[in-house]
Design a protein around this motif. Sequence first.
Motif, PDB file in Angstrom:
ATOM      1  N   ASN A 252       0.816  -1.208   0.000  1.00 35.79           N
ATOM      2  CA  ASN A 252       0.000   0.000   0.000  1.00 35.79           C
ATOM      3  C   ASN A 252       0.855   1.266   0.000  1.00 35.79           C
ATOM      4  N   LEU A 253       1.878   1.310   0.856  1.00 38.22           N
ATOM      5  CA  LEU A 253       2.734   2.489   0.893  1.00 38.22           C
ATOM      6  C   LEU A 253       3.603   2.573  -0.346  1.00 38.22           C
ATOM      7  N   SER A 254       4.045   1.433  -0.839  1.00 33.78           N
ATOM      8  CA  SER A 254       4.850   1.416  -2.057  1.00 33.78           C
ATOM      9  C   SER A 254       4.058   1.954  -3.247  1.00 33.78           C
ATOM     10  N   ALA A 255       2.787   1.564  -3.345  1.00 30.37           N
ATOM     11  CA  ALA A 255       1.933   2.061  -4.427  1.00 30.37           C
ATOM     12  C   ALA A 255       1.737   3.561  -4.306  1.00 30.37           C
ATOM     13  N   PHE A 256       1.529   4.039  -3.094  1.00 31.92           N
ATOM     14  CA  PHE A 256       1.369   5.474  -2.843  1.00 31.92           C
ATOM     15  C   PHE A 256       2.593   6.236  -3.337  1.00 31.92           C
ATOM     16  N   LEU A 257       3.786   5.762  -2.980  1.00 33.78           N
ATOM     17  CA  LEU A 257       5.018   6.452  -3.350  1.00 33.78           C
ATOM     18  C   LEU A 257       5.256   6.443  -4.855  1.00 33.78           C
ATOM     19  N   SER A 258       4.745   5.427  -5.543  1.00 35.97           N
ATOM     20  CA  SER A 258       4.912   5.365  -6.995  1.00 35.97           C
ATOM     21  C   SER A 258       4.066   6.417  -7.698  1.00 35.97           C
ATOM     22  N   PHE A 259       3.111   6.992  -6.977  1.00 40.24           N
ATOM     23  CA  PHE A 259       2.125   7.894  -7.575  1.00 40.24           C
ATOM     24  C   PHE A 259       2.245   9.336  -7.079  1.00 40.24           C
ATOM     25  N   SER A 260       2.752   9.532  -5.866  1.00 39.00           N
ATOM     26  CA  SER A 260       2.680  10.840  -5.207  1.00 39.00           C
ATOM     27  C   SER A 260       4.039  11.545  -5.181  1.00 39.00           C
ATOM     28  N   PRO A 261       4.181  12.663  -5.896  1.00 41.86           N
ATOM     29  CA  PRO A 261       5.453  13.373  -5.913  1.00 41.86           C
ATOM     30  C   PRO A 261       5.658  14.324  -4.735  1.00 41.86           C
ATOM     31  N   ILE A 262       4.561  14.776  -4.125  1.00 40.04           N
ATOM     32  CA  ILE A 262       4.651  15.717  -3.002  1.00 40.04           C
ATOM     33  C   ILE A 262       3.786  15.188  -1.867  1.00 40.04           C
ATOM     34  N   TYR A 263       4.440  14.789  -0.766  1.00 40.02           N
ATOM     35  CA  TYR A 263       3.684  14.229   0.350  1.00 40.02           C
ATOM     36  C   TYR A 263       4.320  14.616   1.679  1.00 40.02           C
ATOM     37  N   HIS A 264       3.495  14.562   2.711  1.00 40.59           N
ATOM     38  CA  HIS A 264       3.917  14.817   4.076  1.00 40.59           C
ATOM     39  C   HIS A 264       3.824  13.501   4.845  1.00 40.59           C
ATOM     40  N   TRP A 265       4.724  13.302   5.825  1.00 36.74           N
ATOM     41  CA  TRP A 265       4.698  12.048   6.573  1.00 36.74           C
ATOM     42  C   TRP A 265       4.598  12.307   8.067  1.00 36.74           C
ATOM     43  N   ASP A 266       4.116  11.281   8.768  1.00 40.16           N
ATOM     44  CA  ASP A 266       4.034  11.372  10.223  1.00 40.16           C
ATOM     45  C   ASP A 266       4.172   9.965  10.803  1.00 40.16           C
ATOM     46  N   ILE A 267       4.902   9.856  11.899  1.00 37.50           N
ATOM     47  CA  ILE A 267       5.055   8.581  12.616  1.00 37.50           C
ATOM     48  C   ILE A 267       4.595   8.809  14.050  1.00 37.50           C
ATOM     49  N   SER A 268       3.675   7.973  14.506  1.00 40.10           N
ATOM     50  CA  SER A 268       3.125   8.170  15.853  1.00 40.10           C
ATOM     51  C   SER A 268       2.926   6.845  16.559  1.00 40.10           C
ATOM     52  N   GLU A 269       2.981   6.893  17.887  1.00 42.80           N
ATOM     53  CA  GLU A 269       2.722   5.724  18.726  1.00 42.80           C
ATOM     54  C   GLU A 269       1.243   5.687  19.075  1.00 42.80           C
ATOM     55  N   LEU A 270       0.606   4.537  18.845  1.00 40.16           N
ATOM     56  CA  LEU A 270      -0.816   4.396  19.126  1.00 40.16           C
ATOM     57  C   LEU A 270      -1.041   3.825  20.520  1.00 40.16           C
ATOM     58  N   GLU A 271      -2.257   3.984  21.031  1.00 35.10           N
ATOM     59  CA  GLU A 271      -2.580   3.517  22.387  1.00 35.10           C
ATOM     60  C   GLU A 271      -2.489   2.008  22.517  1.00 35.10           C
ATOM     61  N   ASN A 272      -2.679   1.296  21.439  1.00 29.03           N
ATOM     62  CA  ASN A 272      -2.637  -0.169  21.496  1.00 29.03           C
ATOM     63  C   ASN A 272      -1.222  -0.730  21.371  1.00 29.03           C
ATOM     64  N   GLY A 273      -0.221   0.151  21.419  1.00 33.73           N
ATOM     65  CA  GLY A 273       1.165  -0.296  21.370  1.00 33.73           C
ATOM     66  C   GLY A 273       1.736  -0.386  19.966  1.00 33.73           C
ATOM     67  N   LEU A 274       0.913  -0.162  18.949  1.00 32.17           N
ATOM     68  CA  LEU A 274       1.393  -0.194  17.568  1.00 32.17           C
ATOM     69  C   LEU A 274       1.981   1.161  17.166  1.00 32.17           C
ATOM     70  N   THR A 275       2.759   1.146  16.117  1.00 31.82           N
ATOM     71  CA  THR A 275       3.318   2.382  15.555  1.00 31.82           C
ATOM     72  C   THR A 275       2.692   2.634  14.192  1.00 31.82           C
ATOM     73  N   GLU A 276       2.244   3.862  13.991  1.00 24.20           N
ATOM     74  CA  GLU A 276       1.609   4.219  12.725  1.00 24.20           C
ATOM     75  C   GLU A 276       2.561   5.043  11.864  1.00 24.20           C
ATOM     76  N   VAL A 277       2.703   4.633  10.602  1.00 23.17           N
ATOM     77  CA  VAL A 277       3.419   5.415   9.591  1.00 23.17           C
ATOM     78  C   VAL A 277       2.370   5.898   8.597  1.00 23.17           C
ATOM     79  N   ARG A 278       2.261   7.219   8.456  1.00 25.69           N
ATOM     80  CA  ARG A 278       1.223   7.801   7.600  1.00 25.69           C
ATOM     81  C   ARG A 278       1.852   8.723   6.565  1.00 25.69           C
ATOM     82  N   LEU A 279       1.462   8.538   5.301  1.00 18.98           N
ATOM     83  CA  LEU A 279       1.880   9.400   4.207  1.00 18.98           C
ATOM     84  C   LEU A 279       0.646  10.104   3.656  1.00 18.98           C
ATOM     85  N   VAL A 280       0.759  11.403   3.401  1.00 24.81           N
ATOM     86  CA  VAL A 280      -0.388  12.203   2.965  1.00 24.81           C
ATOM     87  C   VAL A 280      -0.013  12.970   1.698  1.00 24.81           C
ATOM     88  N   ASP A 281      -0.724  12.716   0.615  1.00 23.06           N
ATOM     89  CA  ASP A 281      -0.499  13.440  -0.632  1.00 23.06           C
ATOM     90  C   ASP A 281      -1.023  14.870  -0.471  1.00 23.06           C
TER      91      ASP A 281
END
Length: 328
Positions: A252-281
């Motif tokens: 999913n992220l690889s497909a996003f990067l193949s399409f999006s030339p300008i994006y913002h990213w964020d990495i955050s710790e979630l309450e359930n102990g997981l880590t979220e990596v988010r890319l925003v076109d």
Amino acid sequence: MDTGTHLVMGIALGGLSLMDPVVANHSVTFAAVLTGTIVGSQAPDVDTVLKLRNNAVYIRHHRGITHSTPAVILWPIGITAIVSLIFQDANVLHLWLWTFLAVFLHVFVDIFNAYGTQALRPFSRKWVALGVINTFDPYIFGIHCIGIILWALGSNPVIIFSIMYFIIIGYYILRFLLQQSVKNAVRKTIPDAKIIIVAPTMRFFTWRVAAKSETHYYVGRAFGRTINIYDKFKIRPLPQTPLVEKALNDPNLSAFLSFSPIYHWDISELENGLTEVRLVDLRYRSNEHYPFVAVAHLDEDLNIITSYTGWIYSEDKLQRKLQIGASD
């Protein structure tokens, strides 16, 4: 363009084919040509079925190989072969010619959208996107509908659609001039901009604006030549960590990067102990929201628990999509 616009273009091209004496003087050939132009106007978008697999496959391949140079050659041959079996008395050469024009027109007009196509494939996998016409342009769709209605009421389709296409050519030229005017206004507003992306909206004088300088991304709207900058993001390189590397290898992220030339990213710790990596076109800001995203959730062992990419218009819906992905 959208499916509806491609459809009315196929019908209009079928009407225009009556300028060809071979088509105009043979009813079976005309029926075959009209069928060929309608089917040809839709054929390159057969890759829409990739949505049935998942968004990642669709985003990576839509308007790819089916809009490529070989496809523009092969689609008319295949369509002509099938249609000629149905209309056996039709002139095959003229059927192929008008079907080819329908397929070519489909791919050609898609280049003018912000989404673009890989029309130069296999010579280049670069996306060709001129960004002067919205995916659905009410003026282009509307003038085709008017032409089709006039034809149905008895007007000469050759005259009607010839005039229509001269108007549309002028409209495209005007859109190019407007886009260039907006780009010049953006350069004055952001003098250090290195990359400027100006994309159309449904409104004639309103454009989406995304720009990149050495240090920041800028997101805004143009109303005529008035530029309003709504968001400004400091450019930060993605961390080179095992977590980020694993996330970016997700389909999913690889497909996003193949399409999006300008994006913002964020990495955050979630309450359930997981880590979220988010890319925003940053190109598609709408109503203070960035709908085109890619998100991955990873556990402490760097296993991807769930991920998603696509157009999403609320955080609640995004979280539901991620929950569905986690349960699969």
